[in-house]
Design a protein around this motif. Structure first.
Motif, PDB file in Angstrom:
ATOM      1  N   GLY A 119       0.805  -1.221   0.000  1.00 17.31           N
ATOM      2  CA  GLY A 119       0.000   0.000   0.000  1.00 17.31           C
ATOM      3  C   GLY A 119       0.835   1.267   0.000  1.00 17.31           C
ATOM      4  O   GLY A 119       0.295   2.361  -0.063  1.00 17.31           O
ATOM      5  N   HIS A 154      -0.487   4.182   8.318  1.00 19.47           N
ATOM      6  CA  HIS A 154      -1.312   2.991   8.103  1.00 19.47           C
ATOM      7  C   HIS A 154      -0.549   1.867   7.409  1.00 19.47           C
ATOM      8  O   HIS A 154      -0.847   0.699   7.637  1.00 19.47           O
ATOM      9  N   LEU A 202      -4.230  12.214   5.625  1.00 16.17           N
ATOM     10  CA  LEU A 202      -4.248  10.814   6.023  1.00 16.17           C
ATOM     11  C   LEU A 202      -4.461  10.632   7.505  1.00 16.17           C
ATOM     12  O   LEU A 202      -5.139   9.712   7.934  1.00 16.17           O
ATOM     13  N   ASN A 210      -7.154   8.487   9.092  1.00 16.93           N
ATOM     14  CA  ASN A 210      -6.761   7.503  10.075  1.00 16.93           C
ATOM     15  C   ASN A 210      -7.644   7.601  11.301  1.00 16.93           C
ATOM     16  O   ASN A 210      -8.125   6.609  11.832  1.00 16.93           O
ATOM     17  N   ARG A 264     -10.711   6.123  10.544  1.00 17.70           N
ATOM     18  CA  ARG A 264     -10.626   4.686  10.404  1.00 17.70           C
ATOM     19  C   ARG A 264     -10.801   3.963  11.726  1.00 17.70           C
ATOM     20  O   ARG A 264     -11.255   2.830  11.778  1.00 17.70           O
ATOM     21  N   TYR A 289      -7.066   4.457   0.819  1.00 16.77           N
ATOM     22  CA  TYR A 289      -5.813   3.838   1.225  1.00 16.77           C
ATOM     23  C   TYR A 289      -5.231   2.925   0.152  1.00 16.77           C
ATOM     24  O   TYR A 289      -4.073   2.588   0.173  1.00 16.77           O
TER      25      TYR A 289
END
Ligand code: B12
Ligand code: FES
Lengths: 221, 545
Positions: free
Chosen positions: A100, A153, B180, B184, B187, B250
């Motif tokens: 990713g 992530h 992000l 996140n 998420r 993502y």
């Protein structure tokens, strides 16, 4: 005898002046020094010098890391072709950016430093799955898997280094293959490498090379 | 056709500008007044706003202000109707009618309650001609939902009159400076995700209400007659405001492909907003990380209607860049990093009061002339350029003499002027990723910098930017200043055009058809360019010839 070159080469690397560094190398070559001398007496000591300098100097910046690695890798690669007999390699590393993750620059510096220290590098590119890391490490007989992750992530994902750890465990490879990680998120949280199941991490490419060489030596004394 | 006037090169103040010193019991501000603006209009762009409940026509009488010294226009008819002769004689005026003829001092006894919303200078926004075909629900709202700021304007779509404009910090910033981190946060749990999306919706309605209450004096009936809301923004923000999960963003596969952003709960959204007739429309982004804000920039600048090559950059947390070669558009985005918004630097600030916005050999200048609290991007870039010129800093990004633990103090008596080696490093990365992207897109389009007819700098980043400093550090390609245009509110202007120009959607479609999205993560030469551009020096000459 190489002293004058060493000084101007180090100066150029320190100032991130790539053309100047390459000039020094070319000058040394045309003055009759052997490619072996240039790598072992000029380039490698310069990388090692940078390692100590950077360790002592928290202000060393990215441009300097890049230049050290980049110039060292470029020069080593060119010189290796001219070596009279192939040099002995310390070990082998499989490197790539985590699943990713398309950030390839971090691993490039790390690879550069590793190559100049006579470590064989198998570069799998970016967006690499855990399976591919482990499969390649097995077929290539590598001692270390190095996973670069630039985003939170991709560093913490099950498909990244946690996945590599799980596979190493599953296949009983944990004694033969060590796992190193690095990238921006690890710099923010120095404990993160433990959480993602890695054996070691490093904040920059020059230190990374050292850490990885240490891991290789653990596996292959 | 471009109907807006960008600033050519610099936003210099003019000789005809008057300097007003305005005090309330809490603060004192120094404001430059342009001749075409009333005192109210000028103050509406600051933290110190007058009270108001009409569009500045002199009908509500709320915008009372005391003149202390200076020369002004004579009281208008509206003022003579609203104010008692003795008040006028004592120097009381209506700020919306007041225009100074000299430098002046003013006192504001009852400022408007504090608010994060400020007005935008409408001269650079869209000029609409109105659409008589719209017979009901004729109000409309254009929104530019940025990572850091929200900009919006309310319109009468029928008459083509702009009722008001506002901008403010995006409250989502609290969830993380970069896109992000925010995704996140989302998420982690679905509730959070909803909350972050809700927050943006609430903020937009708050801005609309600020306009309606101050510029029209009524709210509910206008909301009931609101027929359309059009939102542009980057993909992540649009995903969140739609109530969608950011998971798809993502996946690297989605980085380059279009992502559909549609509200999951349009009816509930309308209900909460009390806008039963509002068609809430999201301008669809170009790709995973190229938002419709870039498309709006392109629309506003009209680049793709030109035969000459042009480059456009919209600086921000996510810097979006497009190169037009006369036929095709090459678009990408890079994480300029929160660095350009002042985040991450030890003494970094957004462009707010107290931010050092200009640095020269003669000293520091802060926004609102307030006490220095840190650097905003333009001030930091000036500072680096100056340090390079004075040889305190080397092109490698290292200080000639290592600074002390207090950092390098640009001005000895201003602790917040300290610059640290780590700040320079962060800046170098952001600069390199941006400059390398410009060079890469130009190379893909087969263009050289000197073939560019124009360089457009969109976003508030350009507002205070000194071009020579930007050239000096290698952030922008060195071009003559007459070939550079700054357009702070380009995304909003484009969104307005999309809302009001019946041809807008077609124009947008044409841009999308011509666009190629470039994933720089997959371009090997980009890596080399990034490395080359880490050095603090004017952009490498190879990109020029
Ligand atoms: C250049 C860059 C890009 C380039 C990458 C080009 C390329 N080919 O690599 C492009 C434009 C493609 C890019 C894209 C994106 N990026 Co980006 N990127 C950056 C940037 C500016 C620099 C990163 C970099 O390459 N640094 C150079 C390396 C060499 O430095 P380093 O990270 O310090 O690495 C050193 C050490 O960490 C260590 N190391 C690295 N790897 C390893 C491995 C091992 C084993 C070891 C031991 C050590 C080690 O050694 C290295 C050398 O000293 C950073 C900002 C920053 N401050 O880091 C953002 C950043 C990483 N990106 C970010 C983001 C959000 C994105 C995008 C999602 C958004 C976008 N619109 O661009 C996409 C994602 C694409 C994807 N799916 O991967 C964020 C991540 C935020 C987060 N919370 O996780 C950052 C932090 C910027 C920000 N603050 O917003 N990016
Ligand atoms: S009278 Fe000045 S704003 Fe209404």
């Amino acid at each position: 005898m190489l002293d004058a070159y060493i000084q101007s080469y180090n100066q150029a690397v320190f100032e991130t002046d790539k053309p100047a560094a390459l000039d020094v190398v070319n000058q040394a070559l045309s003055d009759g020094f052997s490619p072996e001398d240039i790598v072992f007496k000029l380039v490698i000591p310069a990388v090692e010098l940078m390692m100590t300098l950077i360790e002592k100097d928290p202000d060393a910046n990215l441009a300097q890391h890049f230049m050290t690695a980049q110039i060292a890798a470029d020069v080593t690669e060119k010189m290796l072709e001219k070596f009279s007999k192939p040099p002995e390699m310390i070990g082998r590393v499989v490197i790539g950016a985590a699943y990713g993750d398309l950030h390839s620059l971090g691993k490039r510096i790390v690879s550069g430093c590793l190559k100049s220290l006579m470590v064989d590098v198998v570069d799998l590119g970016t967006n690499v799955s855990a399976e591919k890391f482990v499969d390649t490490a097995m077929t290539e007989n590598a001692q270390v898997i190095a996973v670069s992750a630039m985003m939170v992530h991709t560093a913490t994902s099950e498909k990244g280094s946690l996945g590599v750890r799980a596979l190493l465990q599953e296949r009983g490879l944990e004694q033969q293959i060590k796992l190193a990680v690095g990238g921006a998120p690890y710099r923010f949280d120095p404990e993160l490498y433990i959480k993602v199941g890695a054996d070691a991490w490093a904040p920059d490419g020059v230190t990374a090379a050292k850490v990885i060489v240490d891991l290789i030596r653990e596996v292959k004394p | 056709m471009t109907t807006i006037t960008p600033n050519a090169g610099q936003t210099a103040s003019q000789a005809s500008d008057m300097l007003a010193t305005v005090s309330s019991d809490e603060q004192t501000l120094r404001v430059l007044l342009k001749p075409h603006l009333s005192v109210r209009q000028a103050l509406d762009t600051t933290d110190l706003r007058v009270r108001a409940a009409c569009g500045g026509l002199g009908t509500c009488g709320a915008c009372l202000i005391q003149t202390v010294s200076g020369e002004f226009n004579p009281p208008t008819l509206a003022e003579r109707q609203k104010l008692l002769p003795e008040d006028l004689a004592a120097g009381m005026r209506l700020a919306c009618q007041l225009r100074p003829h000299s430098h002046c001092t003013l006192y504001l006894e009852h400022p408007a309650p504090h608010s994060a919303w400020k007005s935008l200078d409408p001269t650079q926004l869209y000029h609409a001609s109105g659409n008589p075909a719209i017979s009901e629900h004729f109000y409309g709202v254009a929104v530019d939902l940025g990572t850091t700021h929200i900009r919006l304007s309310v319109w009468n779509r029928q008459s083509g009159r702009r009722i008001g404009t506002r901008y403010s910090i995006n409250p989502q910033v609290a969830h993380g400076a970069d896109v992000l981190t925010r995704l996140n946060a989302e998420r982690l749990d679905v509730q959070d995700c909803r909350r972050i999306g809700q927050q943006a919706r609430e903020a937009i309605m708050d801005g609309i209400r600020d306009i309606l209450s101050r510029d029209m004096g009524e709210i509910t009936p206008v909301l009931a007659a609101l027929g359309k809301v059009l939102i542009v923004g980057n993909t992540a923000m649009l995903t969140l405001i739609c109530g969608n999960s950011g998971d798809s963003l993502y996946q690297p596969e989605n980085w380059q492909s279009p992502i559909v952003c549609l509200p999951t709960d349009a009816d509930a959204w309308r209900q909460i907003w009390r806008t039963p007739h509002a068609d809430i429309d999201i301008a669809q982004p170009l790709a995973g990380f190229i938002g419709s804000d870039l498309l709006a920039d392109l629309l506003a600048t009209g680049i793709t209607e030109q035969s000459q090559p042009m480059l456009l950059a919209d600086f921000g947390t996510n810097t979006e860049i497009a190169v037009w070669d006369g036929t095709n558009l090459w678009a990408s985005s890079v994480p300029g990093g929160p660095a350009f918004e002042g985040v991450g630097m030890r003494n970094g600030l957004t462009a707010e009061a107290g931010a050092i916005c200009k640095v020269s050999a003669s000293g520091l200048q802060t926004i609102g002339d307030a006490q220095a609290r840190g650097y905003c991007a333009s001030g930091f870039i000036d500072a680096i350029a100056l340090l390079l010129d004075k040889k305190h800093l080397k092109p490698s990004g290292r200080f000639a003499e290592p600074p002390t633990e207090q950092g390098f103090l640009l001005q000895a008596d201003v602790p917040k002027s300290a610059i640290f080696a780590s700040d320079i490093d962060i800046f170098q990365r952001a600069k390199a990723s941006t400059a390398a992207a410009m060079a890469q897109l130009l190379a893909l389009a087969g263009l050289k910098v000197n073939e560019l007819d124009r360089l457009w700098i969109c976003g508030s980043f350009g507002q205070h930017l000194d071009l020579n400093s930007a050239f000096r550090v290698g952030l922008l390609p060195t071009l003559p200043s007459e070939r550079i245009s700054l357009l702070a509110n380009a995304s909003l202007a484009g969104c307005e055009q999309l809302l009001l120009n019946p041809a807008g959607p077609n124009l947008l479609n044409e841009i999308v058809q011509r666009a190629r999205t470039i994933n720089l993560g997959g371009v090997f030469e980009y890596e080399n360019r990034f490395i080359d551009n880490l050095r603090l020096q004017p952009m490498p000459i190879e990109e020029f010839q």
